[in-house]
Write an enzyme that holds these catalytic residues in place. Structure first.
Site, PDB file in Angstrom:
ATOM      1  N   LYS A  85      -2.228   2.040  11.368  1.00 47.32           N
ATOM      2  CA  LYS A  85      -2.665   2.971  10.304  1.00 47.32           C
ATOM      3  C   LYS A  85      -3.421   2.299   9.152  1.00 47.32           C
ATOM      4  O   LYS A  85      -4.207   2.958   8.478  1.00 47.32           O
ATOM      5  CB  LYS A  85      -1.464   3.740   9.746  1.00 47.32           C
ATOM      6  N   ASN A 106      -3.889   8.241   9.364  1.00 51.25           N
ATOM      7  CA  ASN A 106      -3.231   8.580  10.636  1.00 51.25           C
ATOM      8  C   ASN A 106      -4.064   9.577  11.452  1.00 51.25           C
ATOM      9  O   ASN A 106      -3.615  10.043  12.494  1.00 51.25           O
ATOM     10  CB  ASN A 106      -1.818   9.143  10.395  1.00 51.25           C
ATOM     11  N   ASP A 121       0.365  12.474   7.059  1.00 45.16           N
ATOM     12  CA  ASP A 121       1.817  12.219   7.036  1.00 45.16           C
ATOM     13  C   ASP A 121       2.454  12.837   5.788  1.00 45.16           C
ATOM     14  O   ASP A 121       3.551  13.383   5.835  1.00 45.16           O
ATOM     15  CB  ASP A 121       2.095  10.708   7.041  1.00 45.16           C
ATOM     16  N   GLY A 144      12.978   3.217   1.879  1.00 42.69           N
ATOM     17  CA  GLY A 144      11.948   2.619   2.719  1.00 42.69           C
ATOM     18  C   GLY A 144      10.723   2.299   1.895  1.00 42.69           C
ATOM     19  O   GLY A 144      10.519   2.876   0.815  1.00 42.69           O
ATOM     20  N   GLY A 146       7.572   1.191   3.781  1.00 43.08           N
ATOM     21  CA  GLY A 146       6.460   0.972   4.708  1.00 43.08           C
ATOM     22  C   GLY A 146       5.392   2.028   4.482  1.00 43.08           C
ATOM     23  O   GLY A 146       5.384   2.728   3.463  1.00 43.08           O
ATOM     24  N   GLY A 147       4.495   2.161   5.459  1.00 46.11           N
ATOM     25  CA  GLY A 147       3.397   3.118   5.347  1.00 46.11           C
ATOM     26  C   GLY A 147       3.902   4.549   5.225  1.00 46.11           C
ATOM     27  O   GLY A 147       3.365   5.342   4.436  1.00 46.11           O
ATOM     28  N   ASN A 167      14.672   0.023  -1.151  1.00 50.10           N
ATOM     29  CA  ASN A 167      14.281  -0.614   0.116  1.00 50.10           C
ATOM     30  C   ASN A 167      15.016  -1.943   0.283  1.00 50.10           C
ATOM     31  O   ASN A 167      15.383  -2.589  -0.697  1.00 50.10           O
ATOM     32  CB  ASN A 167      12.765  -0.870   0.127  1.00 50.10           C
ATOM     33  N   ASP A 171      11.148  -5.733  -3.603  1.00 52.75           N
ATOM     34  CA  ASP A 171       9.849  -5.806  -4.302  1.00 52.75           C
ATOM     35  C   ASP A 171       8.792  -4.908  -3.657  1.00 52.75           C
ATOM     36  O   ASP A 171       7.846  -4.477  -4.321  1.00 52.75           O
ATOM     37  CB  ASP A 171       9.372  -7.253  -4.507  1.00 52.75           C
ATOM     38  N   LYS A 172       8.969  -4.578  -2.374  1.00 48.43           N
ATOM     39  CA  LYS A 172       8.018  -3.638  -1.753  1.00 48.43           C
ATOM     40  C   LYS A 172       8.204  -2.230  -2.338  1.00 48.43           C
ATOM     41  O   LYS A 172       7.245  -1.499  -2.567  1.00 48.43           O
ATOM     42  CB  LYS A 172       8.205  -3.617  -0.232  1.00 48.43           C
TER      43      LYS A 172
HETATM   44  P1  ATR Z   1       6.207   2.512   8.733  1.00 46.82           P
HETATM   45  O1  ATR Z   1       4.740   2.250   8.565  1.00 46.82           O
HETATM   46  O2  ATR Z   1       6.532   3.445   9.844  1.00 46.82           O
HETATM   47  O3  ATR Z   1       6.847   2.964   7.460  1.00 46.82           O
HETATM   48  P2  ATR Z   1       6.999  -0.267   8.427  1.00 46.82           P
HETATM   49  O4  ATR Z   1       5.847  -0.514   7.531  1.00 46.82           O
HETATM   50  O5  ATR Z   1       7.301  -1.275   9.475  1.00 46.82           O
HETATM   51  O6  ATR Z   1       6.859   1.120   9.193  1.00 46.82           O
HETATM   52  O7  ATR Z   1       8.301  -0.038   7.518  1.00 46.82           O
HETATM   53  C1  ATR Z   1       9.567   0.027   8.061  1.00 46.82           C
HETATM   54  C2  ATR Z   1      10.606   0.307   6.964  1.00 46.82           C
HETATM   55  O8  ATR Z   1      11.909   0.227   7.575  1.00 46.82           O
HETATM   56  C3  ATR Z   1      10.608  -0.688   5.811  1.00 46.82           C
HETATM   57  O9  ATR Z   1      11.054  -0.048   4.637  1.00 46.82           O
HETATM   58  C4  ATR Z   1      11.641  -1.708   6.291  1.00 46.82           C
HETATM   59  O10 ATR Z   1      12.274  -2.460   5.286  1.00 46.82           O
HETATM   60  P3  ATR Z   1      11.598  -3.852   4.779  1.00 46.82           P
HETATM   61  O11 ATR Z   1      10.452  -3.453   3.906  1.00 46.82           O
HETATM   62  O12 ATR Z   1      12.687  -4.560   4.066  1.00 46.82           O
HETATM   63  O13 ATR Z   1      11.147  -4.568   6.045  1.00 46.82           O
HETATM   64  C5  ATR Z   1      12.669  -0.772   6.892  1.00 46.82           C
HETATM   65  N1  ATR Z   1      13.542  -1.481   7.833  1.00 46.82           N
HETATM   66  C6  ATR Z   1      13.209  -1.929   9.066  1.00 46.82           C
HETATM   67  N2  ATR Z   1      14.294  -2.539   9.626  1.00 46.82           N
HETATM   68  C7  ATR Z   1      15.297  -2.477   8.715  1.00 46.82           C
HETATM   69  C8  ATR Z   1      16.667  -2.917   8.693  1.00 46.82           C
HETATM   70  N3  ATR Z   1      17.204  -3.570   9.735  1.00 46.82           N
HETATM   71  N4  ATR Z   1      17.397  -2.675   7.594  1.00 46.82           N
HETATM   72  C9  ATR Z   1      16.876  -2.017   6.539  1.00 46.82           C
HETATM   73  N5  ATR Z   1      15.598  -1.572   6.488  1.00 46.82           N
HETATM   74  C10 ATR Z   1      14.816  -1.788   7.563  1.00 46.82           C
END
Ligand code: ATR
Length: 289
Positions: A85, A106, A121, A144, A146-147, A167, A171-172
């Site tokens: 994406k 997307n 999305d 969360g 991520g994207g 999250n 920091d993200k």
């Molecule tokens: P998407 O684009 O679908 O949002 P992504 O960018 O890979 O996918 O983001 C995945 C999210 O799931 C992130 O918030 C990630 O946390 P981190 O930023 O700390 O990586 C979260 N995530 C993935 N595995 C995790 C786990 N085992 N425990 C907690 N959070 C998790």
């Protein structure tokens, strides 16, 4: 081949001859793993409206090549999924301002060789929530960074909700909070101290893939009468949704966001209003199988 088999083959050939012609418009999706549900849902929609369109899922990692191919083969529209994406944005002729702000595309539409990117999305998430609750002024816990979380944060701000983001990698979340003007809640440990909200949204991947059977929050944090949405759509009922129901919460399964973002894509590709009932039923069947 027996008589029955010949009959089926004849029927199949007749159907293909009718539906696939030199006028047929090709749409589809690109993702690291080809989507199973997308083709069923979109093709059911085309069929219901009698559109000469066909939708195919491509499991690919060459994003640049996919965009070149899209132009060369005059593919009308592509849905873009994990993990392409962001990267896809480099190869487009134009990006819708909202998709630019979110930082992810997307949906790509090919208008006479010009590729334009959109993000649906956020529309999917907001529509799924607004079906159940008026978001304006509500306190939302978004988990969360991520994207998907970025798109949802954008949508929630657009709906004038009060958003608190958490999250694992704090920091993200802090970055998203500052980008969209929402409140930075903190890490997952900080999340355990939350005692009050109207809506809780899981925008992490916990509950799917290698993390099936896990929930991002414990049952104790799921408050009776509150709304819980999971963006994970497979399995259909995630662990989070299961324990949320047990705790007396209202729940929104991930397929709801998926269907609403797909309706936007259907309409962008075909210019026709998507047949909601047919697409929704087909999607549910595809995900429950
Ligand atoms: P998407 O684009 O679908 O949002 P992504 O960018 O890979 O996918 O983001 C995945 C999210 O799931 C992130 O918030 C990630 O946390 P981190 O930023 O700390 O990586 C979260 N995530 C993935 N595995 C995790 C786990 N085992 N425990 C907690 N959070 C998790």
């Amino acid at each position: 081949m027996g008589k029955g088999g010949v009959k089926i083959m004849e029927e199949l050939i007749r159907t293909l001859a009718v539906t696939i012609t030199n006028e047929t418009k090709l749409c589809g999706s690109i993702a690291a793993t080809a989507s199973k549900a997308g083709p069923r849902m979109h093709n059911a929609g085309y069929e219901a409206l009698g559109l000469n369109f066909v939708y195919m899922a491509f499991g690919v990692n060459d994003v640049k090549g996919s965009m070149m191919g899209m132009k060369a083969l005059k593919i009308r529209g592509l849905a873009v999924s994990m993990p392409h994406k962001q990267e896809v944005m480099k190869y487009l002729d134009e990006i819708d301002p909202t998709a630019s702000r979110i930082g992810a595309v997307n949906t790509v539409v090919n208008d006479d060789g010009k590729l334009k990117g959109y993000n649906s999305d956020w529309i999917g998430a907001v529509t799924a929530l607004e079906e159940r609750i008026k978001l304006k002024g509500k306190k939302i816990i978004l988990i969360g960074a991520g994207g998907a979380a970025r798109a949802i944060a954008y949508g929630l701000v657009h709906s004038e909700a009060q958003v608190f983001i958490y999250n694992r990698t704090a920091d993200k979340a802090e970055r998203i909070a500052s980008d969209f003007g929402i409140t930075f809640g903190g890490s997952l440990e900080d999340l355990t101290k939350v005692t009050d909200y109207d809506v809780l949204v899981n925008a992490t991947s916990i509950g799917s893939g290698g993390a099936v059977g896990l929930s991002i929050v414990p049952e104790a944090q799921l408050l009776r009468g509150k709304l819980v949405m999971d963006i994970v759509f497979y399995p259909f009922k995630t662990k989070l949704l299961e324990i949320a129901e047990k705790a007396g919460c209202e729940t929104i399964p991930g397929y709801r966001m998926l269907i609403h973002q797909a309706l936007f894509q259907f309409e962008a590709f075909t210019g026709r209003k998507a047949p909601f009932d047919v697409m929704e039923t087909t999607l549910k069947q595809a995900l429950s199988a």
